[in-house]
Design a protein around this motif. Sequence first.
Motif, short mmCIF file in Angstrom:
data_model
loop_
_atom_site.label_atom_id
_atom_site.label_comp_id
_atom_site.label_asym_id
_atom_site.label_seq_id
_atom_site.Cartn_x
_atom_site.Cartn_y
_atom_site.Cartn_z
N ARG A 43 0.83 -1.21 0.00
CA ARG A 43 0.00 0.00 0.00
C ARG A 43 0.86 1.26 0.00
NH1 ARG A 43 0.19 -2.26 4.93
NH2 ARG A 43 0.72 -0.95 6.70
N SER A 73 -7.83 1.61 -1.48
CA SER A 73 -6.62 1.09 -2.11
C SER A 73 -5.63 0.46 -1.13
CB SER A 73 -5.94 2.17 -2.95
OG SER A 73 -5.50 3.24 -2.14
N ALA A 98 -11.69 -2.79 -6.46
CA ALA A 98 -10.33 -2.66 -6.99
C ALA A 98 -10.04 -3.97 -7.71
CB ALA A 98 -9.35 -2.45 -5.85
N MET A 122 -6.51 3.35 -10.51
CA MET A 122 -5.79 4.26 -9.62
C MET A 122 -4.44 4.69 -10.20
SD MET A 122 -7.58 4.78 -6.83
CE MET A 122 -6.39 5.26 -5.60
#
Length: 163
Positions: A43, A73, A98, A122
Amino acid sequence: MTATVLAPDGRLRRPKRALPRGTVDCHAHIFDRFERYPLSPGRKYSPPPCTREAWMALHAALGVERGVQAHGSPYGFDNSITEDFLLEHPGRFVGVAAVPADVRDSDVKRLNSSGFRAARLMDQFATGATTKDLESIGARLAAYGWHIEINIAKSSDWVEMEP
């Protein structure tokens, strides 16, 4: 890149003017129960807790009837926290997933049956599918009528996407 994130404001209060009936919260995240839903090691930021209970309390205080739960995310492609939340509240919320560029049709079908209605790309936190994957992901999602949410790093990136 390290993102600055703020914890939710817990001081709930009703608005002076009531929201219209049917008001929808169009984008929110849940970050809680980390022992059950661990954050992705790759992340780009570590979010403060933002519990489902806090989100529901905010909706109650504001008079929001429905919502869109955008998968955060920091969880990577493990949509299970969002999927479980949608299954706990069928019909009240929809989700934004996602998905990787090579998302399998069986995964899209499962997510769709759980209440997801969109996927996010993203570029802002490029840890997964980005706008370079737009056409291939769009082709997989079209059969389900999903839309694609695009998060870009800077507004000038839209110009490059025009073609």
